[in-house]
Design a protein around this motif. Structure first.
Motif, PDB file in Angstrom:
ATOM      1  N   ALA A  76      -2.140  -0.613  -0.739  1.00 51.45           N
ATOM      2  CA  ALA A  76      -2.329  -0.449   0.700  1.00 51.45           C
ATOM      3  C   ALA A  76      -1.230   0.461   1.248  1.00 51.45           C
ATOM      4  O   ALA A  76      -1.439   1.214   2.196  1.00 51.45           O
ATOM      5  CB  ALA A  76      -2.303  -1.804   1.380  1.00 51.45           C
ATOM      6  N   SER A  77      -0.060   0.424   0.615  1.00 47.11           N
ATOM      7  CA  SER A  77       1.070   1.215   1.118  1.00 47.11           C
ATOM      8  C   SER A  77       0.794   2.711   1.108  1.00 47.11           C
ATOM      9  O   SER A  77       1.297   3.433   1.968  1.00 47.11           O
ATOM     10  CB  SER A  77       2.327   0.922   0.291  1.00 47.11           C
ATOM     11  OG  SER A  77       2.658  -0.432   0.383  1.00 47.11           O
ATOM     12  N   TRP A 102       4.340  -4.998   8.010  1.00 46.20           N
ATOM     13  CA  TRP A 102       3.385  -4.009   7.483  1.00 46.20           C
ATOM     14  C   TRP A 102       3.058  -2.936   8.503  1.00 46.20           C
ATOM     15  O   TRP A 102       2.849  -1.779   8.139  1.00 46.20           O
ATOM     16  CB  TRP A 102       2.140  -4.709   6.930  1.00 46.20           C
ATOM     17  CG  TRP A 102       2.527  -5.641   5.821  1.00 46.20           C
ATOM     18  CD1 TRP A 102       2.443  -7.001   5.817  1.00 46.20           C
ATOM     19  CD2 TRP A 102       3.136  -5.275   4.561  1.00 46.20           C
ATOM     20  NE1 TRP A 102       2.948  -7.501   4.646  1.00 46.20           N
ATOM     21  CE2 TRP A 102       3.382  -6.479   3.863  1.00 46.20           C
ATOM     22  CE3 TRP A 102       3.496  -4.074   3.969  1.00 46.20           C
ATOM     23  CZ2 TRP A 102       3.971  -6.505   2.592  1.00 46.20           C
ATOM     24  CZ3 TRP A 102       4.089  -4.090   2.708  1.00 46.20           C
ATOM     25  CH2 TRP A 102       4.309  -5.288   2.038  1.00 46.20           C
ATOM     26  N   THR A 152       0.176 -10.783   7.039  1.00 47.19           N
ATOM     27  CA  THR A 152       0.402 -11.620   5.865  1.00 47.19           C
ATOM     28  C   THR A 152       1.712 -12.401   5.925  1.00 47.19           C
ATOM     29  O   THR A 152       1.779 -13.540   5.480  1.00 47.19           O
ATOM     30  CB  THR A 152       0.424 -10.704   4.611  1.00 47.19           C
ATOM     31  OG1 THR A 152      -0.505  -9.636   4.807  1.00 47.19           O
ATOM     32  CG2 THR A 152       0.074 -11.462   3.368  1.00 47.19           C
ATOM     33  N   ASP A 172      -5.663  -2.110   8.820  1.00 52.08           N
ATOM     34  CA  ASP A 172      -5.153  -2.616   7.545  1.00 52.08           C
ATOM     35  C   ASP A 172      -5.675  -4.049   7.437  1.00 52.08           C
ATOM     36  O   ASP A 172      -5.222  -4.946   8.146  1.00 52.08           O
ATOM     37  CB  ASP A 172      -3.621  -2.591   7.553  1.00 52.08           C
ATOM     38  CG  ASP A 172      -3.019  -3.221   6.294  1.00 52.08           C
ATOM     39  OD1 ASP A 172      -3.763  -3.783   5.476  1.00 52.08           O
ATOM     40  OD2 ASP A 172      -1.778  -3.154   6.146  1.00 52.08           O
ATOM     41  N   GLN A 195      -5.303  -7.219  -4.000  1.00 51.25           N
ATOM     42  CA  GLN A 195      -4.721  -8.377  -4.704  1.00 51.25           C
ATOM     43  C   GLN A 195      -4.661  -9.686  -3.922  1.00 51.25           C
ATOM     44  O   GLN A 195      -3.879 -10.567  -4.252  1.00 51.25           O
ATOM     45  CB  GLN A 195      -3.333  -8.003  -5.228  1.00 51.25           C
ATOM     46  CG  GLN A 195      -2.299  -7.630  -4.176  1.00 51.25           C
ATOM     47  CD  GLN A 195      -2.313  -6.163  -3.792  1.00 51.25           C
ATOM     48  OE1 GLN A 195      -3.295  -5.479  -3.972  1.00 51.25           O
ATOM     49  NE2 GLN A 195      -1.228  -5.675  -3.227  1.00 51.25           N
ATOM     50  N   LYS A 196      -5.511  -9.806  -2.891  1.00 53.52           N
ATOM     51  CA  LYS A 196      -5.584 -11.078  -2.154  1.00 53.52           C
ATOM     52  C   LYS A 196      -7.010 -11.616  -2.238  1.00 53.52           C
ATOM     53  O   LYS A 196      -7.273 -12.554  -2.984  1.00 53.52           O
ATOM     54  CB  LYS A 196      -5.138 -10.872  -0.717  1.00 53.52           C
ATOM     55  CG  LYS A 196      -3.686 -10.372  -0.661  1.00 53.52           C
ATOM     56  CD  LYS A 196      -3.415  -9.597   0.577  1.00 53.52           C
ATOM     57  CE  LYS A 196      -2.160  -8.766   0.550  1.00 53.52           C
ATOM     58  NZ  LYS A 196      -0.937  -9.380   0.107  1.00 53.52           N
TER      59      LYS A 196
HETATM   60  N1  PMP Z   1      -0.579  -4.478   4.289  1.00 55.05           N
HETATM   61  C1  PMP Z   1      -0.606  -5.818   4.283  1.00 55.05           C
HETATM   62  C2  PMP Z   1      -1.197  -6.530   5.460  1.00 55.05           C
HETATM   63  C3  PMP Z   1      -0.095  -6.518   3.184  1.00 55.05           C
HETATM   64  O1  PMP Z   1      -0.111  -7.854   3.178  1.00 55.05           O
HETATM   65  C4  PMP Z   1       0.449  -5.794   2.089  1.00 55.05           C
HETATM   66  C5  PMP Z   1       0.998  -6.447   0.846  1.00 55.05           C
HETATM   67  N2  PMP Z   1       1.006  -7.720   0.703  1.00 55.05           N
HETATM   68  C6  PMP Z   1       0.471  -4.413   2.158  1.00 55.05           C
HETATM   69  C7  PMP Z   1      -0.065  -3.785   3.261  1.00 55.05           C
HETATM   70  C8  PMP Z   1       1.043  -3.587   1.034  1.00 55.05           C
HETATM   71  O2  PMP Z   1       0.176  -3.634  -0.019  1.00 55.05           O
HETATM   72  P1  PMP Z   1       0.464  -2.935  -1.427  1.00 55.05           P
HETATM   73  O3  PMP Z   1       1.485  -3.754  -2.109  1.00 55.05           O
HETATM   74  O4  PMP Z   1      -0.894  -2.969  -2.084  1.00 55.05           O
HETATM   75  O5  PMP Z   1       0.921  -1.547  -1.157  1.00 55.05           O
END
Ligand code: PMP
Length: 361
Positions: A76-77, A102, A152, A172, A195-196
Motif C-alpha cells: 500500500a505504501s 498512514w 489500522t 486507502d 495482508q489483512k
Molecule cells: N495503509 C494502511 C491503512 C495500513 O494499515 C498499512 C499497513 N498496515 C499500510 C497502508 C501500509 O501497507 P504496506 O505495508 O503494504 O505498504
C-alpha cells in the motif's frame, strides 16, 4: 502447538479453509504437476487463476464496468506515491484528511508532487476520532480527495463518506476492504495492501476508474504508471503469482460464506462482543470515540503500561497472540479481520474478564 488466535494487524490470519486448500495444491496445482509458485505467469493455468481472481473480486465488491482492477506490488505504501504521480496532474493540488500514521505517510509522499491541502485532522485528539469535515474547506479544483477509510493503528473508521462532488475520491482501504459492502462507484480509486483481508503480503489491489488512467506525465516510470498495468492486465512484468493465487482462494471463500453482506454481519457481531465488554469493564477501555469505532482494529488500554505488558504476555501464553498495540500508540490492539472466528473474540473477552478479576486496581 495447534493454531492460535492471531490478532495481528497484518500480515493477519487467513481463513483455515484457504490454507488447507493451498496446502492440498502445493505440489500439484490442478493436475499440472507444479506448484503455483513454479509456473509461468503467462501459462494457461496462471492466466485462469488471475482472471478468475479478478472476476470474483468484481462480483464480491460489485465493481461497476468502467473500473479496472489491478494486482500490483510495492505494498500500500507505494500507492502513497503512485496516486499523486498519476493523479496530481492538472491543478497539482489534492485534499487530504489526516487521520493517523498512514495518512501522514501518504501526505508526505504527495507533497513531493504538488500542493497538499489538509482539509481536516484529528491529530489534537490523538486520532481517536474521524474529524468533522467541512465542505467549505474542500478545494473545488483539487485533482483528488484522499481518505484512509479504516485507520489500522488508531482503530477509527468512516461511517459516512465525504461528498466530494466531481473531485475523485481516493481511498486507502487496506484494513477494511472486503469487511463490508462498499459502493465502488463513489470512488475514483481504491487501493489496499493484501495482508489483512485479501491474502498474503506481496500483492496490492488497485481499483481505478478508467478515466483516471493515462494522465501521468511522460517522466513517470512505466512500473509506476497505472496505464502500463491496466493495458497489460497486471501482466506487464512477473506479478506476485502466489499471492494472487491465495487472494483468489480468499475471494472464493468470501463468496462461499455469503459474500460481503454476511461478512459485515459477522464482523459487526464479533466487534460488538469486544466493545460491549470494553464499555462495561472497569480495567480496560477503548480510547476511540464510539461513533467512529472500527470493526476491524480495536485498540484498548488499562491505563497502566505495566499492566498492559502483563496482559499481553499472559494472553500470549493462552494462545491469544499479537495483541500489542502499534509501537507509536502502545497499549493493546485486537485486529479481528474477516478470517478471525467469533470464538477467537470470545476467548479474548473471557481472558480479559479473568485478568480483570485477578488484577483489581
Ligand atoms: N495503509 C494502511 C491503512 C495500513 O494499515 C498499512 C499497513 N498496515 C499500510 C497502508 C501500509 O501497507 P504496506 O505495508 O503494504 O505498504
Amino acid at each position: 502447538m495447534g493454531r492460535v488466535y492471531n490478532f495481528s494487524a497484518g500480515p493477519a490470519m487467513l481463513p483455515e479453509e484457504v490454507l488447507r486448500k493451498a496446502a492440498s495444491e502445493m505440489l500439484d496445482y490442478n493436475g499440472s504437476g507444479m506448484s503455483v509458485m513454479e509456473m509461468s505467469h503467462r501459462g494457461k493455468e496462471f492466466m485462469s487463476i488471475i482472471e478468475t481472481a479478478e472476476k470474483d473480486l468484481r462480483e464480491i465488491m460489485n465493481i461497476p464496468a468502467g473500473y479496472k482492477v489491478l494486482f500490483l506490488q510495492g505494498g500500500a505504501s507505494l500507492q502513497f506515491a503512485m496516486v499523486p504521480m498519476n493523479l496530481m496532474v492538472k491543478s497539482k493540488k489534492a485534499d487530504y484528511v489526516h487521520t493517523g500514521q498512514w495518512s501522514k505517510k501518504a501526505i508526505s509522499e504527495a507533497k513531493k508532487f504538488g500542493t497538499v491541502n489538509v482539509v481536516a485532522t484529528s491529530e489534537k485528539e490523538n486520532f481517536s476520532r474521524i474529524p468533522e469535515l467541512d465542505p467549505a474547506k474542500f478545494s473545488r479544483d483539487a485533482d483528488y480527495f484522499y481518505i484512509v477509510t479504516n485507520n489500522t493503528i488508531c482503530g477509527t473508521v468512516y461511517t459516512k463518506l465525504p461528498d466530494t462532488g466531481n473531485v475523485p475520491l481516493v481511498a486507502d482501504m487496506s484494513s477494511n476492504i472486503l469487511s463490508e459492502p462498499m459502493d465502488v462507484s463513489k470512488f475514483g480509486l481504491i487501493f489496499a495492501g493484501a495482508q489483512k483481508n485479501v491474502g498474503p503480503a506481496g500483492v496490492t489491489v488497485v481499483i481505478i476508474r478508467e478515466d483516471l488512467i493515462g494522465k501521468a506525465p511522460e517522466s513517470v516510470p512505466a512500473m509506476l504508471n497505472y496505464k502500463t498495468h491496466a493495458e497489460d492486465a497486471s501482466l506487464y512484468n512477473t506479478p506476485p503469482c502466489y499471492a494472487i493465487y491465495i487472494a483468489g482462494l480468499v475471494f472464493k471463500w468470501v463468496k462461499e460464506t455469503g459474500g460481503l453482506a454476511a461478512m459485515t454481519k459477522r464482523n459487526r457481531e464479533k466487534a460488538a462482543i469486544l466493545y460491549n465488554f470494553l464499555d462495561r469493564s472497569k480495567l480496560f477501555r477503548s480510547p476511540v470515540r464510539k461513533e467512529d469505532r472500527s470493526i476491524m482494529n480495536i485498540p484498548f488500554v488499562t491505563g497502566s503500561e505495566a499492566l498492559d505488558e502483563k496482559f499481553i504476555k499472559e494472553a500470549s501464553g493462552r494462545g491469544l497472540k499479537t495483541l500489542k498495540g502499534h509501537r507509536v500508540v502502545g497499549g493493546m490492539r485486537a485486529s479481528i479481520y474477516n478470517a478471525m472466528p467469533a470464538e477467537g473474540v470470545k476467548a479474548l473477552v473471557a481472558f480479559m474478564e479473568e485478568f480483570e478479576k485477578a488484577n483489581k486496581i
